[in-house]
Design an enzyme around this catalytic site. Structure first.
Site, mmCIF file in Angstrom:
data_model
loop_
_atom_site.group_PDB
_atom_site.id
_atom_site.type_symbol
_atom_site.label_atom_id
_atom_site.label_comp_id
_atom_site.label_asym_id
_atom_site.label_seq_id
_atom_site.Cartn_x
_atom_site.Cartn_y
_atom_site.Cartn_z
ATOM 1 N N CYS A 120 41.002 26.394 46.160
ATOM 2 C CA CYS A 120 41.766 27.695 46.296
ATOM 3 C C CYS A 120 42.949 27.280 45.114
ATOM 4 C CB CYS A 120 42.193 28.077 47.356
ATOM 5 S SG CYS A 120 43.128 29.559 47.780
ATOM 6 N N CYS B 217 46.294 29.109 47.088
ATOM 7 C CA CYS B 217 47.104 27.700 48.441
ATOM 8 C C CYS B 217 47.449 26.451 47.697
ATOM 9 C CB CYS B 217 45.976 27.645 49.424
ATOM 10 S SG CYS B 217 44.386 29.482 49.331
ATOM 11 N N ASP B 218 46.919 25.810 47.124
ATOM 12 C CA ASP B 218 47.213 24.389 47.206
ATOM 13 C C ASP B 218 47.639 23.954 45.715
ATOM 14 O OD1 ASP B 218 45.951 24.546 49.699
ATOM 15 O OD2 ASP B 218 43.938 23.723 48.760
#
Ligand SMILES: Cc1cc2nc3c(=O)[nH]c(=O)nc-3n(C[C@H](O)[C@H](O)[C@H](O)COP(=O)(O)OP(=O)(O)OC[C@H]3O[C@@H](n4cnc5c(N)ncnc54)[C@H](O)[C@@H]3O)c2cc1C
Lengths: 301, 79
Positions: free
Chosen positions: A130, A133-134
């Site tokens: 992701c 997200c990261d």
């Protein structure tokens, strides 16, 4: 004995649960998470009634709607096996076992894995599925994005502004995603594109420290701290074997959401229904629940 | 004494949103650290958890990676 087990709480499973609850069926819904891919969808602009809504907010609305009924949601539970035994189904999860007359598989799709050494060990230790997200954690680090389609190009575009250096490792001869984004990446001074290249391992000690990449006969070691896997999605249907699937591993259904197994229904992205969209998945979930209701009603168990 | 709760998150990760929503629903006060803007605190999160995925929760020193509802409940004594 339950009337119905719904597997998955994405748009398909949640909608099926709302229909099943309104039909007063005796059921449970089991899911690893709530919202499925829709939670990761960013901005949604094609769900009727909303000109624009972030995926995570649409999920919150779905969940709120579902929770107006006393829906038995088993969140954080993972189905590992689904078997038919005479006139019922047995669903085994990582926590317990359930039995029901019917099952709706609404388990959607998940990220395809690389299948190379180091992938499992370094998951969340520099390797992630992701980027949204990261990605921010890799400020001023060197990273590799694996893939060449739209999701890989989007990830690279986003990382090019955060990371120090971005390697794009693409198995094909050319990038297949959006050409405008591909052009931007080609012109960026901190992006290096490796076409015809395949990742062969993820390496490091505690955290990712590099990857090996093979291009024809040449093997290269790229010192990166981040690996972003963006090589597409596969149907989450590995827990069920005895059902007809197509060449992509999608469960085949007819227009009543029936599979080739009586009492087993499927809905949404895990099926061979052509449009993989939130509104389609929701509609398919509704149909599957009504079919399951009908099935229980006509069989005098 | 209420427990000291810190959530390391990014604005774009759905599990971060769910973890924070869960705490709010249970009336638990917490510090939210946006690791996408604060690289120093991002490093702190990586040190504490030995990994780089968000969210990470620090509940009085107990480190929980991901939105693990059951562990969060236990750490907070909510069950
Ligand atoms: C980045 C991105 C952007 C998108 N943008 C849009 C958009 O703008 N508009 C649009 O219409 N569509 C969009 N989509 C597609 C849309 O998200 C999907 O079509 C939709 O979510 C499919 O719903 P579903 O319920 O079939 O499956 P999913 O959303 O995949 O949900 C499946 C659920 O099943 C659970 N599950 C899976 N396996 C198991 C198991 N073994 N045990 C227990 N639970 C399990 C999962 O945890 C999940 O909750 C996007 C998708 C992505 C990835």
């Amino acid at each position: 004995m339950l009337d119905l087990i719904i597997i998955g709480a994405g748009p398909a499973g949640i909608t099926a649960a709302i229909y099943a609850a309104r039909k007063k069926m005796n059921f449970v819904i089991i899911s690893r998470d709530v919202g499925g891919q829709t939670a990761w969808s960013g901005g949604v602009e094609n769900y009727t009634g909303y000109q624009f809504i972030p995926g995570i907010e649409l999920v919150a609305k779905f969940e709120e709607h579902m929770k107006t009924f006393a829906v038995p949601l088993h969140e954080g539970e993972s189905v590992q096996e689904l078997m038919r035994q005479r006139d019922m189904f047995v669903v085994r999860t990582d926590k317990t076992e359930y039995q029901a007359r019917t099952v709706i598989v609404a388990s959607g799709k998940q990220s395809r894995e690389l299948g190379v050494p180091g992938e499992k060990e370094f998951r969340n230790k520099g390797l992630t599925y992701c980027a949204t997200c990261d990605g921010p954690l890799f400020a001023n680090k060197d990273v590799a994005v694996i893939g060449g389609g739209n999701s890989a190009l989007d990830a690279a575009l986003q990382l090019m502004r955060i990371a120090r250096r971005v390697y794009l490792i693409n198995i094909a001869a050319e990038l297949t995603g959006d050409s405008a984004i591909a052009e931007k990446l080609k012109n960026a001074s901190n992006v290096a594109i490796y076409n015809n290249a395949r990742i062969t391992s993820v390496n490091g000690a505690q955290m990712v420290a590099g990857i090996t990449v093979q291009k024809a006969a040449l093997v290269d070691f790229l010192p990166v701290q981040g690996v972003f896997v963006e090589i597409g999605l596969i149907p989450s249907a590995e827990f069920i074997r005895d059902v007809r699937k197509n060449e992509y591993g999608e469960i085949m259904v007819n227009c009543k959401s029936e599979t080739d197994v009586p009492g087993l229904f499927a809905a949404g992205d895990v099926t061979d229904v052509p449009a993989k969209q939130i509104i389609v998945a929701a509609g398919e979930g509704a149909k599957a629940a009504l079919s399951a209701f009908h099935y229980v009603a006509i069989h005098s168990f | 004494m209420p427990k000291k709760v810190t959530v390391y998150s990014t604005p774009t990760c759905p599990y971060c949103t769910r973890a924070k929503q869960f705490l709010t629903d249970n009336r638990i006060a917490f510090d939210n650290v946006d690791v996408s803007v604060d690289t120093g605190r991002a490093e702190e999160m990586i040190q504490k958890s030995g990994q780089m995925g968000v969210p990470v929760l620090d509940i009085d020193g107990e480190i929980i990676v991901g939105f693990d509802r059951e562990r969060i409940q236990r750490a907070l004594g909510l069950t």
